[in-house]
Motif scaffolding. Structure first.
Motif, PDB file in Angstrom:
ATOM      1  N   VAL A  58     -42.004 -53.057-181.763  1.00 15.05           N
ATOM      2  CA  VAL A  58     -42.814 -52.168-181.924  1.00 15.05           C
ATOM      3  C   VAL A  58     -42.752 -52.084-184.296  1.00 15.05           C
ATOM      4  O   VAL A  58     -43.834 -52.027-184.801  1.00 15.05           O
ATOM      5  CB  VAL A  58     -43.309 -51.299-181.380  1.00 15.05           C
ATOM      6  CG1 VAL A  58     -43.435 -49.562-182.414  1.00 15.05           C
ATOM      7  CG2 VAL A  58     -42.997 -50.800-180.017  1.00 15.05           C
ATOM      8  N   SER A  59     -41.629 -52.494-184.190  1.00 13.88           N
ATOM      9  CA  SER A  59     -41.065 -52.001-185.134  1.00 13.88           C
ATOM     10  C   SER A  59     -41.509 -52.728-185.961  1.00 13.88           C
ATOM     11  O   SER A  59     -41.645 -53.069-187.624  1.00 13.88           O
ATOM     12  CB  SER A  59     -39.634 -51.386-185.304  1.00 13.88           C
ATOM     13  OG  SER A  59     -38.696 -52.290-184.963  1.00 13.88           O
ATOM     14  N   LEU A  60     -40.746 -54.677-185.657  1.00 17.57           N
ATOM     15  CA  LEU A  60     -41.826 -55.148-186.294  1.00 17.57           C
ATOM     16  C   LEU A  60     -43.326 -55.699-186.590  1.00 17.57           C
ATOM     17  O   LEU A  60     -43.890 -56.304-187.030  1.00 17.57           O
ATOM     18  CB  LEU A  60     -41.021 -56.738-185.462  1.00 17.57           C
ATOM     19  CG  LEU A  60     -41.692 -58.458-185.887  1.00 17.57           C
ATOM     20  CD1 LEU A  60     -40.820 -57.810-186.878  1.00 17.57           C
ATOM     21  CD2 LEU A  60     -41.131 -59.249-184.829  1.00 17.57           C
ATOM     22  N   CYS A  61     -43.835 -54.997-185.420  1.00 17.75           N
ATOM     23  CA  CYS A  61     -45.685 -55.558-185.133  1.00 17.75           C
ATOM     24  C   CYS A  61     -46.361 -54.209-186.338  1.00 17.75           C
ATOM     25  O   CYS A  61     -46.909 -54.464-186.986  1.00 17.75           O
ATOM     26  CB  CYS A  61     -45.555 -55.359-184.271  1.00 17.75           C
ATOM     27  SG  CYS A  61     -45.580 -56.504-183.413  1.00 17.75           S
ATOM     28  N   ALA A  91     -42.215 -58.800-171.889  1.00 16.85           N
ATOM     29  CA  ALA A  91     -43.210 -59.461-170.928  1.00 16.85           C
ATOM     30  C   ALA A  91     -44.758 -59.142-171.574  1.00 16.85           C
ATOM     31  O   ALA A  91     -45.688 -59.745-171.748  1.00 16.85           O
ATOM     32  CB  ALA A  91     -43.331 -59.986-169.777  1.00 16.85           C
ATOM     33  N   THR A  92     -45.454 -58.108-171.555  1.00 16.71           N
ATOM     34  CA  THR A  92     -46.537 -58.197-171.812  1.00 16.71           C
ATOM     35  C   THR A  92     -47.408 -57.458-173.631  1.00 16.71           C
ATOM     36  O   THR A  92     -48.165 -57.004-173.359  1.00 16.71           O
ATOM     37  CB  THR A  92     -46.827 -56.478-170.901  1.00 16.71           C
ATOM     38  OG1 THR A  92     -46.502 -55.566-171.413  1.00 16.71           O
ATOM     39  CG2 THR A  92     -46.905 -56.516-169.551  1.00 16.71           C
ATOM     40  N   TYR A  93     -45.891 -57.732-174.163  1.00 18.32           N
ATOM     41  CA  TYR A  93     -46.447 -57.439-175.034  1.00 18.32           C
ATOM     42  C   TYR A  93     -46.921 -59.049-175.984  1.00 18.32           C
ATOM     43  O   TYR A  93     -46.605 -59.833-176.062  1.00 18.32           O
ATOM     44  CB  TYR A  93     -44.857 -57.101-176.389  1.00 18.32           C
ATOM     45  CG  TYR A  93     -44.466 -55.526-176.211  1.00 18.32           C
ATOM     46  CD1 TYR A  93     -44.726 -54.315-177.271  1.00 18.32           C
ATOM     47  CD2 TYR A  93     -44.060 -55.141-174.709  1.00 18.32           C
ATOM     48  CE1 TYR A  93     -44.051 -53.463-176.588  1.00 18.32           C
ATOM     49  CE2 TYR A  93     -43.407 -54.084-174.523  1.00 18.32           C
ATOM     50  CZ  TYR A  93     -43.095 -53.162-175.614  1.00 18.32           C
ATOM     51  OH  TYR A  93     -42.677 -51.719-175.149  1.00 18.32           O
ATOM     52  N   ASP A  94     -47.616 -58.103-176.983  1.00 24.29           N
ATOM     53  CA  ASP A  94     -48.459 -59.452-178.243  1.00 24.29           C
ATOM     54  C   ASP A  94     -47.396 -59.781-179.166  1.00 24.29           C
ATOM     55  O   ASP A  94     -48.334 -59.771-180.231  1.00 24.29           O
ATOM     56  CB  ASP A  94     -49.717 -58.595-178.349  1.00 24.29           C
ATOM     57  CG  ASP A  94     -51.130 -59.963-179.170  1.00 24.29           C
ATOM     58  OD1 ASP A  94     -49.798 -61.213-178.797  1.00 24.29           O
ATOM     59  OD2 ASP A  94     -51.787 -58.937-179.636  1.00 24.29           O
ATOM     60  N   ALA A  99     -42.212 -65.647-183.545  1.00 26.36           N
ATOM     61  CA  ALA A  99     -41.849 -63.945-183.734  1.00 26.36           C
ATOM     62  C   ALA A  99     -40.769 -63.595-183.945  1.00 26.36           C
ATOM     63  O   ALA A  99     -40.177 -63.326-185.234  1.00 26.36           O
ATOM     64  CB  ALA A  99     -43.296 -63.502-184.397  1.00 26.36           C
ATOM     65  N   LEU A 100     -40.378 -63.401-183.391  1.00 22.15           N
ATOM     66  CA  LEU A 100     -39.354 -62.860-182.409  1.00 22.15           C
ATOM     67  C   LEU A 100     -38.318 -63.334-182.880  1.00 22.15           C
ATOM     68  O   LEU A 100     -37.115 -62.429-183.875  1.00 22.15           O
ATOM     69  CB  LEU A 100     -39.130 -62.181-181.301  1.00 22.15           C
ATOM     70  CG  LEU A 100     -38.122 -61.252-180.830  1.00 22.15           C
ATOM     71  CD1 LEU A 100     -38.665 -59.666-181.624  1.00 22.15           C
ATOM     72  CD2 LEU A 100     -38.524 -61.343-179.871  1.00 22.15           C
ATOM     73  N   ILE A 101     -37.756 -64.654-183.015  1.00 21.57           N
ATOM     74  CA  ILE A 101     -37.021 -65.337-183.311  1.00 21.57           C
ATOM     75  C   ILE A 101     -36.609 -65.631-184.663  1.00 21.57           C
ATOM     76  O   ILE A 101     -35.584 -65.299-185.871  1.00 21.57           O
ATOM     77  CB  ILE A 101     -36.803 -66.561-182.625  1.00 21.57           C
ATOM     78  CG1 ILE A 101     -36.842 -66.956-181.458  1.00 21.57           C
ATOM     79  CG2 ILE A 101     -35.376 -67.476-183.913  1.00 21.57           C
ATOM     80  CD1 ILE A 101     -37.263 -68.422-180.299  1.00 21.57           C
ATOM     81  N   GLY A 102     -37.802 -65.471-185.503  1.00 18.64           N
ATOM     82  CA  GLY A 102     -38.112 -65.471-186.331  1.00 18.64           C
ATOM     83  C   GLY A 102     -37.389 -63.832-187.940  1.00 18.64           C
ATOM     84  O   GLY A 102     -36.342 -64.137-188.497  1.00 18.64           O
ATOM     85  N   ALA A 103     -38.184 -63.022-187.073  1.00 17.70           N
ATOM     86  CA  ALA A 103     -37.278 -61.885-187.055  1.00 17.70           C
ATOM     87  C   ALA A 103     -35.675 -61.497-187.288  1.00 17.70           C
ATOM     88  O   ALA A 103     -35.240 -61.768-188.588  1.00 17.70           O
ATOM     89  CB  ALA A 103     -37.625 -60.517-186.743  1.00 17.70           C
TER      90      ALA A 103
END
Length: 212
Positions: A58-61, A91-94, A99-103
């Motif tokens: 959430v904070s990343l998005c 699992a249900t997050y867009d 992107a997560l690994i990159g962050a």
């Protein structure tokens, strides 16, 4: 002789009842509730920010993650990020895995911030306790084997790596050039820049930190 109590400060806004309950089971740990400006936990000179995987996404998005990480990395404490949860939690997050690994890579590499991983509050409690015992042993000069560090040089290098933008290699070059911690801490900018890897800007930053 009794070992000193392990001090763990936690932010009064932290919602992790199970984690805190698990920490109270350790008789050698003392928990203190306090309003922390940054981070969720403070152990000696370390601040640890705890985020569940959904909170991280959430904070990343929302674009808030890196501004928060930036504030943490610029503070006077050593900092680490504790990420809690499994992939099932998001699992249900867009968001893509890439992107997560990159962050996470950016936080670790660009902000030089250690990342700790746990699957649950119970595991997070274990990690925080292990971190606290290791830091407590280091403060008292005793490593995990119960022996004192054999070489004074290792302590000196550790101290030097607390300076801004000073990693292991640069710390060794500084100590080789100046021979002592005191000489480094009192060296003017003109002397610091003689060490390979230290330019004018980095030298001025180091002097500013040492003269605050």
């Amino acid at each position: 002789m009794n070992s000193p109590l392990i001090e763990i400060v936690y932010d009064d806004r932290e919602h992790a009842d199970l984690l805190l309950e698990e920490l109270t089971l350790h008789t050698d740990a003392r928990l203190t509730k306090k309003r922390l400006t940054l981070g969720d936990y403070q152990i000696n000179n370390w601040l640890i920010e705890r985020k569940t995987l959904p909170e991280l996404v959430v904070s990343l998005c929302s674009g808030q993650l890196f501004s928060q990480i930036s504030r943490l990395s610029e503070c006077d404490f050593n900092t680490a990020l504790l990420i809690e949860g499994s992939s099932q939690d998001i699992a249900t997050y867009d968001i893509t895995r890439e992107a997560l690994i990159g962050a996470i890579c950016s936080i670790s590499i660009n902000f030089n911030m250690p990342i700790l991983r746990s699957l649950s509050q119970t595991e997070s409690a274990k990690i925080l306790y292990f971190c606290a015992t290791q830091l407590n042993n280091r403060e008292t000069g005793v490593i995990s084997t119960g022996r004192k560090p054999k070489r004074q040089k290792n302590r000196q290098l550790f101290i030097l790596q607390s300076l801004p933008q000073v990693g292991p290699k640069l710390a060794k070059r500084l100590l080789s050039h100046f021979d002592s911690i005191e000489a480094i801490f009192t060296a003017p900018v003109e002397e610091l820049i003689k060490v390979e890897g230290i330019g004018q800007e980095k030298a001025r930053t180091i002097r500013e930190i040492l003269t605050l």
